[in-house]
Design a protein around this motif. Structure first.
Motif, PDB file in Angstrom:
ATOM      1  N   PHE A   1       0.822  -1.345  -0.076  1.00 48.07           N
ATOM      2  CA  PHE A   1       0.193  -0.153   0.286  1.00 48.07           C
ATOM      3  C   PHE A   1       0.860   1.267   0.046  1.00 48.07           C
ATOM      4  O   PHE A   1       0.655   2.210  -0.882  1.00 48.07           O
ATOM      5  CB  PHE A   1      -0.969   0.068   1.198  1.00 48.07           C
ATOM      6  CG  PHE A   1      -1.844   1.284   1.279  1.00 48.07           C
ATOM      7  CD1 PHE A   1      -2.932   1.524   0.700  1.00 48.07           C
ATOM      8  CD2 PHE A   1      -1.319   2.306   2.162  1.00 48.07           C
ATOM      9  CE1 PHE A   1      -3.655   2.562   0.712  1.00 48.07           C
ATOM     10  CE2 PHE A   1      -1.992   3.381   2.128  1.00 48.07           C
ATOM     11  CZ  PHE A   1      -3.180   3.519   1.534  1.00 48.07           C
ATOM     12  N   VAL A   2       1.927   1.243   0.916  1.00 49.29           N
ATOM     13  CA  VAL A   2       2.628   2.383   0.834  1.00 49.29           C
ATOM     14  C   VAL A   2       3.573   2.870  -0.300  1.00 49.29           C
ATOM     15  O   VAL A   2       3.705   3.920  -0.693  1.00 49.29           O
ATOM     16  CB  VAL A   2       3.799   2.366   2.314  1.00 49.29           C
ATOM     17  CG1 VAL A   2       4.612   3.400   2.014  1.00 49.29           C
ATOM     18  CG2 VAL A   2       2.896   2.396   3.578  1.00 49.29           C
ATOM     19  N   ALA A   3       4.115   1.684  -1.083  1.00 50.31           N
ATOM     20  CA  ALA A   3       4.831   1.674  -2.213  1.00 50.31           C
ATOM     21  C   ALA A   3       4.237   2.105  -3.251  1.00 50.31           C
ATOM     22  O   ALA A   3       4.602   3.181  -3.934  1.00 50.31           O
ATOM     23  CB  ALA A   3       5.562   0.391  -2.551  1.00 50.31           C
ATOM     24  N   TYR A   4       2.813   1.695  -3.439  1.00 53.43           N
ATOM     25  CA  TYR A   4       2.095   2.155  -4.618  1.00 53.43           C
ATOM     26  C   TYR A   4       1.413   3.329  -4.482  1.00 53.43           C
ATOM     27  O   TYR A   4       0.979   4.025  -5.353  1.00 53.43           O
ATOM     28  CB  TYR A   4       1.184   0.947  -5.208  1.00 53.43           C
ATOM     29  CG  TYR A   4       1.958  -0.253  -5.457  1.00 53.43           C
ATOM     30  CD1 TYR A   4       3.219  -0.376  -6.319  1.00 53.43           C
ATOM     31  CD2 TYR A   4       1.756  -1.564  -5.072  1.00 53.43           C
ATOM     32  CE1 TYR A   4       3.933  -1.379  -6.513  1.00 53.43           C
ATOM     33  CE2 TYR A   4       2.456  -2.647  -5.235  1.00 53.43           C
ATOM     34  CZ  TYR A   4       3.721  -2.634  -5.706  1.00 53.43           C
ATOM     35  OH  TYR A   4       4.467  -3.812  -6.289  1.00 53.43           O
ATOM     36  N   TRP A   5       0.792   3.465  -3.185  1.00 48.84           N
ATOM     37  CA  TRP A   5      -0.138   4.584  -3.037  1.00 48.84           C
ATOM     38  C   TRP A   5       0.296   5.844  -2.408  1.00 48.84           C
ATOM     39  O   TRP A   5      -0.170   6.899  -2.459  1.00 48.84           O
ATOM     40  CB  TRP A   5      -1.533   4.216  -2.488  1.00 48.84           C
ATOM     41  CG  TRP A   5      -2.318   3.241  -3.546  1.00 48.84           C
ATOM     42  CD1 TRP A   5      -2.057   1.857  -3.910  1.00 48.84           C
ATOM     43  CD2 TRP A   5      -3.046   3.874  -4.592  1.00 48.84           C
ATOM     44  NE1 TRP A   5      -2.855   1.482  -4.740  1.00 48.84           N
ATOM     45  CE2 TRP A   5      -3.539   2.468  -5.546  1.00 48.84           C
ATOM     46  CE3 TRP A   5      -3.365   4.842  -5.107  1.00 48.84           C
ATOM     47  CZ2 TRP A   5      -4.103   2.714  -6.502  1.00 48.84           C
ATOM     48  CZ3 TRP A   5      -4.106   5.114  -6.198  1.00 48.84           C
ATOM     49  CH2 TRP A   5      -4.346   4.078  -7.125  1.00 48.84           C
ATOM     50  N   ALA A   6       1.273   5.532  -1.623  1.00 48.53           N
ATOM     51  CA  ALA A   6       1.814   6.799  -0.953  1.00 48.53           C
ATOM     52  C   ALA A   6       3.138   7.190  -1.842  1.00 48.53           C
ATOM     53  O   ALA A   6       3.453   8.434  -1.620  1.00 48.53           O
ATOM     54  CB  ALA A   6       2.293   6.220   0.455  1.00 48.53           C
ATOM     55  N   VAL A   7       3.585   6.188  -2.547  1.00 52.58           N
ATOM     56  CA  VAL A   7       4.875   6.944  -3.348  1.00 52.58           C
ATOM     57  C   VAL A   7       4.622   6.762  -4.819  1.00 52.58           C
ATOM     58  O   VAL A   7       4.774   7.642  -5.326  1.00 52.58           O
ATOM     59  CB  VAL A   7       6.051   6.042  -3.287  1.00 52.58           C
ATOM     60  CG1 VAL A   7       7.226   6.212  -3.949  1.00 52.58           C
ATOM     61  CG2 VAL A   7       6.605   5.896  -1.601  1.00 52.58           C
ATOM     62  N   GLY A   8       4.008   5.725  -5.438  1.00 52.18           N
ATOM     63  CA  GLY A   8       3.970   5.764  -6.991  1.00 52.18           C
ATOM     64  C   GLY A   8       2.762   6.674  -7.378  1.00 52.18           C
ATOM     65  O   GLY A   8       3.020   7.253  -8.338  1.00 52.18           O
ATOM     66  N   PHE A   9       1.497   6.527  -6.834  1.00 53.46           N
ATOM     67  CA  PHE A   9       0.383   7.247  -7.431  1.00 53.46           C
ATOM     68  C   PHE A   9       0.580   8.801  -7.430  1.00 53.46           C
ATOM     69  O   PHE A   9       0.359   9.334  -8.512  1.00 53.46           O
ATOM     70  CB  PHE A   9      -1.056   6.784  -6.766  1.00 53.46           C
ATOM     71  CG  PHE A   9      -2.176   7.707  -7.261  1.00 53.46           C
ATOM     72  CD1 PHE A   9      -2.370   7.139  -8.638  1.00 53.46           C
ATOM     73  CD2 PHE A   9      -2.605   8.577  -6.487  1.00 53.46           C
ATOM     74  CE1 PHE A   9      -3.673   7.899  -9.066  1.00 53.46           C
ATOM     75  CE2 PHE A   9      -3.775   9.160  -7.291  1.00 53.46           C
ATOM     76  CZ  PHE A   9      -4.153   8.839  -8.516  1.00 53.46           C
ATOM     77  N   PRO A  10       0.899   9.449  -6.229  1.00 53.61           N
ATOM     78  CA  PRO A  10       1.166  10.846  -6.328  1.00 53.61           C
ATOM     79  C   PRO A  10       1.984  11.290  -7.386  1.00 53.61           C
ATOM     80  O   PRO A  10       1.874  12.313  -8.176  1.00 53.61           O
ATOM     81  CB  PRO A  10       1.910  11.003  -4.892  1.00 53.61           C
ATOM     82  CG  PRO A  10       1.100   9.994  -4.099  1.00 53.61           C
ATOM     83  CD  PRO A  10       1.327   8.733  -4.877  1.00 53.61           C
TER      84      PRO A  10
END
Length: 462
Positions: free
Chosen positions: A402-411
């Motif tokens: 969750f952190v990798a994709y949505w806190a880092v990747g998506f933004p």
């Protein structure tokens, strides 16, 4: 000689993983064939399939991710010769996957109105809705197939799902050819014809795999005479406890790629079609890593059942190394042929849509640069995730993804993917950042857990 400790496992790892890779590639090949054939109709049709499949990717990620809970439990039961646990795992896994398949179909079917609220091109939405009706129903046989497949993988019988997928693909190609274009007297259905092909192929896939498992002496007693509605609450909770976090892990990754489809749609139908091309090519190489992920899950699950933790770590690292080597090869192919590969998907002789097709090829070629770079991180993260599932460690990896994709990747994708920034290429830079973060954090988790298991066991022996 230290390196040989790991490379000596390559042959067996490949033997176990190769049928899984081919089977997983078969799923992607269905999409590949659909994209190539539909791409001959025009860029709007290709974008419509992309939009419709974006809903399917989310649902499939939940179903396929959940079904992976079956594999480590079966692998552990198989290595310890626990027949009752194996049969119970299969029965409860099959029941839960069937319920989930029906639920996912209903979720996608009633989510169609969202297309009108997503600022997607109207022409694309109108084409996507009838396509999605049929493809959504195919989720039911697909998730049931996954239950059978994960059981077969857990028993280290990885060839049977591959055979079933090959048969399904042959059916899909044949039906696509006659139904999309209206050959041999069949009606010309366009992209709806592709949906019929997908549905029929998935139904056949389920029946054929069950027949193979029921025919084999080693698995016959496990998959027949199943009292499907006589259920054990503890086993249901055990599979749900592993399956739900596993489903969310895959959901978080697939959802960011789906978000890339929607963000591309905001840029127009040509960027969306180009995104679909790059995504489809990347998906095929990803399935090779998925095959190794299943091999890691099975072999780690076996060693966990035997309590051989040093062997577990050695075998897992050997699979990580093999995955890295293969990912480097695929990345090189994408880099060298980034201009040529997108031309497979469009009709270069179509004079009416020539300008659109050339723009699609140009954008897709740039996206393949980003795809070439993230091959390694994408491979490492999914293989390490498989090893962690083999250890039955799912909660912390879910948080990591969750952190990798949505806190880092998506933004990063959202900010850099705007038309006045880097457009489609910016979207894929976000994917690269998310995958790399996941690979690093998941490996740290695996390293910590395996060293802890080794220390604990050696302390108990002294």
């Amino acid at each position: 000689m230290r390196l040989a400790r790991y490379t000596s496992e390559f042959k067996y790892n490949w033997k176990l993983a190769a049928p899984v890779m081919l089977g997983m590639l078969g799923h992607t090949f269905v999409s590949f064939v659909d994209n190539i054939m539909v791409g001959q109709l025009g860029t709007a049709e290709l974008a419509a399939v992309s939009l419709g499949n974006s809903f399917m990717f989310i649902a499939m990620s939940l179903g396929i991710g959940f079904s992976t809970a079956i594999t480590p439990l079966i692998a552990e039961a198989d290595s310890s010769n626990n027949f009752d646990q194996a049969k119970s795992t299969f029965k409860h896994g099959l029941f839960l996957c069937t319920v989930l398949g029906v639920s996912l179909f209903l979720m996608v079917f009633f989510a169609k109105p969202l297309m009108h609220l997503m600022n997607q091109p109207d022409e694309v939405v109108q084409l996507a809705i009838p396509y999605l009706d049929l493809v959504a129903f195919s989720l039911i046989p697909l998730i049931v197939f996954q239950a059978l497949k994960q059981f077969s993988d857990g028993m280290s019988i990885t060839k049977y799902p591959m055979y079933a997928t090959i048969i399904a693909n042959l059916v899909n190609v044949g039906l696509n050819y006659v139904l999309i274009f209206g050959h041999f007297g069949f009606p010309e259905l366009g992209i709806v014809g592709a949906a019929y092909g997908t549905l029929a192929s998935r139904i056949i896939m389920v029946g054929y795999l069950w027949w193979l498992l029921a025919k084999r002496e080693r698995t016959r007693k496990l998959v027949t005479n199943i009292k499907i509605f006589v259920l054990d609450t503890l086993m249901l909770k055990k599979i749900l406890g592993l399956g739900m976090p596993s489903a969310m892990q895959m959901f978080f990754e697939v959802a960011i790629f789906t978000a890339a489809i929607w963000l591309s749609g905001l840029l127009g139908k040509n960027p969306q079609a180009a995104n679909q091309i790059a995504l489809n090519l990347s998906s095929m190489t990803f399935m090779v890593a998925m095959g190794l992920s299943v091999a890691a899950m099975v072999r780690v699950g076996n060693q966990k059942g035997l309590m051989k933790f040093r062997e577990l770590r050695r075998i897992a690292v050997s699979i990580f190394l093999l995955g890295t080597l293969l990912a480097t090869f695929f990345g090189t192919i994408f880099f060298l042929f980034h201009k040529q590969l997108p031309t497979i998907y469009v009709d270069m002789n179509d004079t009416i849509n020539y300008a659109d097709n050339m723009e699609v090829i140009s954008i897709a070629a740039k996206l393949l640069f980003a795809a070439a770079i993230f091959q390694i991180s994408d491979s490492i993260q999914v293989i390490v995730l498989g090893a962690l599932r083999g250890l039955q460690d799912v909660k912390i990896p879910t948080l990591i993804t969750f952190v990798a994709y949505w806190a880092v990747g998506f933004p990063i994708s959202y900010f850099l993917g705007k038309e006045d920034m880097y457009g489609s290429f910016g979207i894929w830079l976000g994917l690269l950042a998310g995958l790399t973060t996941a690979a690093i954090l998941l490996y740290i988790r695996f390293n910590y857990l395996t060293l802890k298991l080794i220390r604990t066991k050696e302390h108990e022996l002294t």
